[in-house]
Design a protein around this motif. Structure first.
Motif, PDB file in Angstrom:
ATOM      1  N   SER A  29       0.825  -1.214   0.000  1.00 33.36           N
ATOM      2  CA  SER A  29       0.000   0.000   0.000  1.00 33.36           C
ATOM      3  C   SER A  29       0.859   1.265   0.000  1.00 33.36           C
ATOM      4  N   LYS A  30       2.079   1.164   0.527  1.00 31.00           N
ATOM      5  CA  LYS A  30       2.987   2.315   0.560  1.00 31.00           C
ATOM      6  C   LYS A  30       3.728   2.518  -0.759  1.00 31.00           C
ATOM      7  N   GLU A  31       3.746   1.494  -1.595  1.00 25.16           N
ATOM      8  CA  GLU A  31       4.502   1.536  -2.842  1.00 25.16           C
ATOM      9  C   GLU A  31       3.585   1.875  -4.010  1.00 25.16           C
ATOM     10  N   ASP A  32       4.028   2.736  -4.898  1.00 27.89           N
ATOM     11  CA  ASP A  32       3.281   3.026  -6.118  1.00 27.89           C
ATOM     12  C   ASP A  32       4.067   2.444  -7.282  1.00 27.89           C
ATOM     13  N   ARG A  33       4.408   1.184  -7.131  1.00 21.94           N
ATOM     14  CA  ARG A  33       5.253   0.536  -8.121  1.00 21.94           C
ATOM     15  C   ARG A  33       5.144  -0.977  -7.969  1.00 21.94           C
ATOM     16  N   TYR A  34       5.601  -1.677  -8.992  1.00 23.50           N
ATOM     17  CA  TYR A  34       5.701  -3.132  -8.914  1.00 23.50           C
ATOM     18  C   TYR A  34       6.942  -3.480  -8.105  1.00 23.50           C
ATOM     19  N   ARG A  35       6.826  -4.488  -7.256  1.00 22.51           N
ATOM     20  CA  ARG A  35       7.942  -4.924  -6.409  1.00 22.51           C
ATOM     21  C   ARG A  35       8.101  -6.438  -6.496  1.00 22.51           C
ATOM     22  N   THR A  36       9.307  -6.896  -6.248  1.00 28.51           N
ATOM     23  CA  THR A  36       9.616  -8.325  -6.320  1.00 28.51           C
ATOM     24  C   THR A  36       9.399  -9.004  -4.973  1.00 28.51           C
ATOM     25  N   ALA A  37       9.390 -10.328  -5.012  1.00 24.05           N
ATOM     26  CA  ALA A  37       9.318 -11.107  -3.781  1.00 24.05           C
ATOM     27  C   ALA A  37      10.549 -10.817  -2.916  1.00 24.05           C
ATOM     28  N   LYS A  38      11.692 -10.617  -3.543  1.00 26.31           N
ATOM     29  CA  LYS A  38      12.919 -10.305  -2.807  1.00 26.31           C
ATOM     30  C   LYS A  38      12.789  -8.963  -2.077  1.00 26.31           C
ATOM     31  N   ASP A  39      12.188  -7.956  -2.734  1.00 25.07           N
ATOM     32  CA  ASP A  39      11.959  -6.665  -2.075  1.00 25.07           C
ATOM     33  C   ASP A  39      11.107  -6.857  -0.820  1.00 25.07           C
ATOM     34  N   LEU A  40      10.061  -7.651  -0.956  1.00 28.69           N
ATOM     35  CA  LEU A  40       9.167  -7.901   0.170  1.00 28.69           C
ATOM     36  C   LEU A  40       9.895  -8.664   1.281  1.00 28.69           C
ATOM     37  N   LEU A  41      10.677  -9.658   0.919  1.00 23.74           N
ATOM     38  CA  LEU A  41      11.433 -10.420   1.914  1.00 23.74           C
ATOM     39  C   LEU A  41      12.361  -9.506   2.706  1.00 23.74           C
ATOM     40  N   GLN A  42      13.069  -8.601   2.023  1.00 22.40           N
ATOM     41  CA  GLN A  42      13.976  -7.675   2.703  1.00 22.40           C
ATOM     42  C   GLN A  42      13.218  -6.748   3.654  1.00 22.40           C
ATOM     43  N   TYR A  43      12.004  -6.364   3.279  1.00 20.49           N
ATOM     44  CA  TYR A  43      11.166  -5.522   4.127  1.00 20.49           C
ATOM     45  C   TYR A  43      10.687  -6.291   5.366  1.00 20.49           C
ATOM     46  N   MET A  44      10.388  -7.561   5.187  1.00 16.72           N
ATOM     47  CA  MET A  44       9.811  -8.368   6.270  1.00 16.72           C
ATOM     48  C   MET A  44      10.860  -8.921   7.244  1.00 16.72           C
ATOM     49  N   GLU A  45      12.059  -9.187   6.776  1.00 19.87           N
ATOM     50  CA  GLU A  45      13.080  -9.859   7.594  1.00 19.87           C
ATOM     51  C   GLU A  45      13.369  -9.196   8.943  1.00 19.87           C
ATOM     52  N   PRO A  46      13.456  -7.880   9.040  1.00 25.89           N
ATOM     53  CA  PRO A  46      13.757  -7.296  10.351  1.00 25.89           C
ATOM     54  C   PRO A  46      12.713  -7.616  11.440  1.00 25.89           C
ATOM     55  N   ASN A  47      11.467  -7.793  11.045  1.00 27.69           N
ATOM     56  CA  ASN A  47      10.414  -8.072  12.026  1.00 27.69           C
ATOM     57  C   ASN A  47      10.035  -9.540  12.118  1.00 27.69           C
ATOM     58  N   TYR A  48      10.434 -10.339  11.136  1.00 26.01           N
ATOM     59  CA  TYR A  48      10.080 -11.760  11.115  1.00 26.01           C
ATOM     60  C   TYR A  48      11.332 -12.573  10.801  1.00 26.01           C
ATOM     61  N   GLU A  49      12.169 -12.726  11.806  1.00 24.05           N
ATOM     62  CA  GLU A  49      13.426 -13.449  11.640  1.00 24.05           C
ATOM     63  C   GLU A  49      13.148 -14.861  11.137  1.00 24.05           C
ATOM     64  N   GLY A  50      13.855 -15.242  10.096  1.00 23.74           N
ATOM     65  CA  GLY A  50      13.713 -16.579   9.540  1.00 23.74           C
ATOM     66  C   GLY A  50      12.558 -16.739   8.566  1.00 23.74           C
ATOM     67  N   ILE A  51      11.884 -15.654   8.215  1.00 24.91           N
ATOM     68  CA  ILE A  51      10.793 -15.755   7.246  1.00 24.91           C
ATOM     69  C   ILE A  51      11.358 -16.292   5.936  1.00 24.91           C
ATOM     70  N   SER A  52      10.633 -17.194   5.309  1.00 26.53           N
ATOM     71  CA  SER A  52      11.151 -17.862   4.119  1.00 26.53           C
ATOM     72  C   SER A  52      10.532 -17.315   2.839  1.00 26.53           C
ATOM     73  N   PHE A  53      11.230 -17.581   1.732  1.00 27.96           N
ATOM     74  CA  PHE A  53      10.678 -17.228   0.425  1.00 27.96           C
ATOM     75  C   PHE A  53       9.367 -17.979   0.195  1.00 27.96           C
ATOM     76  N   ASP A  54       9.274 -19.196   0.720  1.00 22.27           N
ATOM     77  CA  ASP A  54       8.049 -19.975   0.563  1.00 22.27           C
ATOM     78  C   ASP A  54       6.850 -19.229   1.159  1.00 22.27           C
ATOM     79  N   THR A  55       7.027 -18.678   2.351  1.00 22.67           N
ATOM     80  CA  THR A  55       5.962 -17.897   2.996  1.00 22.67           C
ATOM     81  C   THR A  55       5.624 -16.669   2.164  1.00 22.67           C
ATOM     82  N   ILE A  56       6.643 -15.989   1.683  1.00 24.51           N
ATOM     83  CA  ILE A  56       6.440 -14.801   0.850  1.00 24.51           C
ATOM     84  C   ILE A  56       5.663 -15.165  -0.406  1.00 24.51           C
TER      85      ILE A  56
END
Length: 135
Positions: A29-56
């Motif tokens: 919702s904060k982005e006005d652009r297309y983003r990759t799964a990797k972008d999302l993973l990098q955003y999520m990692e600080p708050n969800y240690e060990g979050i996997s690409f599978d979950t993403i």
């Protein structure tokens, strides 16, 4: 579409609310652009240690399937953005940063005459290039 509308769609389709899902929706919702799964993973990692690409990927595909996210493919990689929820339009997409610009002209206005005996169910029109900041 905003986060609350997206969460309502999930609930109405029988999917449960989780903090991870809400954080994913906040990211898009904060982005006005297309983003990759990797972008999302990098955003999520600080708050969800060990979050996997599978979950993403599981959540990205769920959100796409229920109509919360739109997707496109650039350079062989799938990218996502929050679904536009207003009038019919198409997008210019920057190949470098993923920023989008709305295009209100629809080429189907000219093409439909050539397909008079065909049942058109859907269409997608995207233009790719570089935005002014990335040129």
């Amino acid at each position: 579409m905003n986060v609350q509308e997206a969460l309502t769609i999930l609930k109405d389709k029988g999917y449960k609310y989780t903090g991870k899902r809400e954080d994913i929706l906040i990211f898009f919702s904060k982005e006005d652009r297309y983003r990759t799964a990797k972008d999302l993973l990098q955003y999520m990692e600080p708050n969800y240690e060990g979050i996997s690409f599978d979950t993403i990927y599981r959540n990205l595909h769920l959100f796409h399937e229920v109509g919360i996210l739109e997707s496109t493919e650039l350079n062989g990689e799938k990218l996502f953005r929050i679904k536009c929820d207003h009038h019919h339009h198409h997008h210019f997409i920057c190949k470098q940063c993923g920023v989008t610009k709305e295009i209100r002209t629809c080429p189907m206005d000219d093409i439909e005459g050539e397909l008079q005996n065909f049942a058109i169910e859907d269409h997608k029109f995207e233009i790719y290039g570089r935005c002014p900041e990335c040129q």
